[in-house]
Motif scaffolding. Structure first.
Motif: not given
Length: 711
Positions: A64-81
């Motif tokens: 759960w902690i890793s999943l929560i941190i994953t959200i901003p990681v996805l938002a900041l990833s250049p490819l997904l952006q």
């Protein structure tokens, strides 16, 4: 086959602390997170060391902690952006360093179990699942971090964190299955209450810790309470529910002189027990020790799985390296080639393979323990699937081991019930085994013994008494010969030839009937033999009784063969004789004078052990005196092996198409698997294996059917 001591610190002396069972997690890479102990201390139920649910909670928390941190990681990833068209709105100066920091938290916190597992496997020179996962996430993190700090390339941070998320989720689900498979032992420990009502010299009850009880203490058990410790009933009568201990769902009525087992639930009456056993001598402690020993015993099928897992690990490392070199050689970018390599290593993780057998073992051990079928040797239990012959001891196994009335033969104008009423009335004054058998037979038939007067024993010939003003005698054939009384009856002659003990009832010196007594065949034996023969197993019997007796029992049960007039030390030779026929044989006996034969057989089964379950010679101990449980253990062995093979097939089979896809074989058709997808597929295979193992619980009907049939 090697035998281990059944009782190996099942309970730690006065503290009454049962050592926990090392779970199957060690089989698939969690050596660094061993389960500790199941504790049962003096005053409360507790878990010494880490709770067994700690590992499940740890994976859940990390997920759960890793999943929560994953959200901003996805938002900041250049490819997904770029894919979502949000590059301009979400980008800001220094965002790559924030992305690195968040990903580092997930890598070190969420990936910690895999990193420590990698270190353990490398230090032990046994690469496995943790090696593959640890190398995959480490390579992805180090390469991506190097890109952030100046290396030319693309970052893999979003693939890294989602991979760790999926792996943590898979482990969380998997560990819940693992814990559930062995939770039965915790339930066994919790069966005992923390305190007992000990009576003093004035019969006043005082609550004391279980550990304070000593042999000879008197304990009061009130209605509805659990029996705190093994003891003999010295006052009162009640029914006891022993379902959790033996699988017997029907309450068992017990009175003075009978033993109550710790953990059973008392019914409607208050009883006073005298403590006879404490610590590791108690039934429950011995059951826990046997189940623990079974779980610790190595499975031969597991050895095969371990070898396959090792080769799969080498395959993953080799194919992963070849994949990287291949795509680099074909001009693909390093990030593409690296992603293919990481996916190969993740999807090839022998996780499901590592769990394929241990989970089945855990479930089958739970099922057997809950139903009074205690496995001491896993390898022998697995061999049981190949059995094609069973050799039963007769007395106490196929028969009740005590006299009972086989038949009443009238010789005058009296009904069977009247003859038995006279005989039972006379025998009620005697303690001879024949007399006791007569009384039991009368009670079973609902015959009330007649009142007697002037009872007198006739040494070596029977007894006599006055009943209703008439001289009644129950005597042996020798008495008739001595007094010149002749009885010609074809039925009596046949009963004698079959090995029955025949006594005559005389009223005023005239024979009015004969009663044949014999070691009564258990009703369950007929069903047990029929079921075993339906499985294609030959049923045989060995006994020290006369040939006539053995032949009679064998014919009634429909046995394939029998050995009569065999001394205890000769039973071993009979087992060898059956094996010499090319048969794989199980020996079923009482575990005492049958010990050599139990050891010599391919599977030694001690039946009817009651509360004395510490039988050294047997591979399997059957708590109930029910030969149908032999069928249950053999049927469960076959079902267990089928589940093992199914799991091994799935755990290895899916790699035949998963590895090529992970390496990029489907690239030209637009099929490209990322590390996260690979992790999802690997976790899915693990969950399928876990679910398939749990489905073995359906085999419970094989065991429960024997219990239900007799209730």
């Amino acid at each position: 086959m090697g035998r281990q001591t059944a009782l190996q610190a099942a309970a730690a002396g006065p503290s009454h602390t049962h050592e926990g069972i090392r779970q199957v997690t060690s089989a698939h890479g969690h050596e660094s997170m061993d389960h500790q102990q199941i504790g049962h201390d003096d005053t409360r139920h507790g878990h010494s060391g880490h709770d067994h649910s700690a590992m499940v909670a740890d994976f859940r928390r990390r997920f759960w902690i890793s999943l929560i941190i994953t959200i901003p990681v996805l938002a900041l990833s250049p490819l997904l952006q770029s894919l979502l068209g949000l590059r301009q709105s979400l980008a800001f100066p220094g965002d790559s360093y924030v992305l690195f920091g968040l990903s580092a938290v997930v890598f070190f916190y969420g990936g910690w179990p895999f990193l420590t597992g990698l270190a353990n496997e490398v230090s032990n020179r046994r690469p496995g699942m943790m090696t593959l996962i640890g190398v995959a996430i480490t390579v992805a993190f180090v390469y991506s971090s190097a890109v952030v700090f100046g290396l030319t390339g693309k970052v893999f941070f979003w693939e890294l964190v989602t991979l760790i998320d999926v792996m943590l989720l898979g482990h969380w689900i998997e560990m819940k299955s693992v814990m559930g498979a062995s939770r039965a032992l915790e339930a066994l420990v919790q069966l005992l209450p923390a305190t007992a009502h000990r009576l003093n010299a004035d019969d006043d009850a005082q609550d004391v810790p279980i550990a304070a009880l000593r042999p000879g203490d008197r304990v009061l058990v009130k209605p509805g309470e659990r029996v705190p410790i093994d003891g003999v009933i010295i006052k009162g009568r009640s029914s006891f529910n022993e379902a959790m201990l033996t699988g017997e769902s029907r309450p068992v009525e017990k009175g003075v002189g009978q033993e109550a087992v710790g953990g059973a639930v008392n019914g409607e009456g208050a009883v006073t027990l005298e403590v006879r056993k404490t610590g590791d001598q108690t039934y429950l402690s011995q059951v826990i020790a046997l189940v623990r020993q079974a779980q610790d015993t190595r499975s031969r099928t597991q050895d095969l799985a371990n070898r396959a897992a090792l080769w799969l690990t080498y395959t993953a490392l080799s194919v992963g390296g070849i994949t990287l070199i291949f795509w680099l050689g074909f001009g693909k970018g390093f990030e593409f080639a690296l992603e293919r390599m990481v996916t190969v290593m993740v999807i090839t993780c022998p996780h499901a393979l590592g769990l394929a057998v241990p989970l089945v073992v855990a479930v089958s051990t739970r099922l057997t323990a809950q139903n009074g079928l205690l496995i001491r040797d896993r390898a022998a239990f697995e061999r049981a699937r190949n059995l094609n012959a069973v050799l039963f001891d007769k007395t106490g196994t196929l028969t009740e081991g005590r006299f009972g009335i086989a038949e009443v033969v009238p010789l005058a104008d009296l009904r069977d019930e009247e003859i038995l009423a006279f005989a039972a009335g006379l025998e009620s004054q005697s303690q001879h085994p024949i007399a006791q058998g007569m009384m039991r037979g009368a009670k079973e038939r609902g015959v009330k013994p007649k009142a007697v007067d002037q009872f007198q024993s006739l040494t070596g010939q029977g007894a006599q008494a006055v009943i209703e003003g008439r001289m009644v005698r129950v005597v042996s054939p020798g008495y008739l010969r001595e007094h010149g009384i002749s009885v010609e009856n074809a039925r009596i002659q046949k009963l004698s030839e079959e090995g029955n003990t025949v006594v005559y009832v005389l009223i005023d010196d005239k024979p009015v009937g004969a009663i044949a007594l014999a070691d009564i065949i258990r009703k369950e034996s007929f069903e047990a033999v029929a079921r075993l023969k339906a499985m294609g197993i030959k049923c045989m019997m060995v006994t020290g009784d006369a040939t006539a007796v053995a032949k009679s029992v064998a014919e009634k049960l429909g046995l394939d063969d029998y050995f009569a007039e065999v001394l205890p030390q000769q039973k071993l030779e009979k087992v060898r004789e059956v094996k010499a026929r090319g048969l794989t044989v199980a020996m079923i006996g009482d575990g005492v004078n049958d010990a050599p034969a139990l050891v010599e057989s391919d599977l030694g089964i001690a039946i009817g052990a009651g509360t004395d379950v510490a039988i050294e010679a047997a591979d399997v101990v059957l708590v109930r005196s029910d030969p149908r449980d032999v069928f249950a253990i053999l049927a469960l062995s076959r079902a267990t092996y089928r589940k093992m093979i199914q799991n091994l097939f799935w755990a290895t089979g899916y790699n035949s198409f998963a590895i090529p896809l992970a390496a990029g074989v489907g690239y030209h058709w637009g099929i490209v698997l990322g590390p996260a997808i690979g992790a999802a597929l690997m976790s899915l295979s693990t969950v399928i294996v876990a679910i398939n193992a749990e489905l073995l619980g359906r085999a419970r009907k094989l065991v429960a059917s024997t219990t239900d049939a007799k209730n």
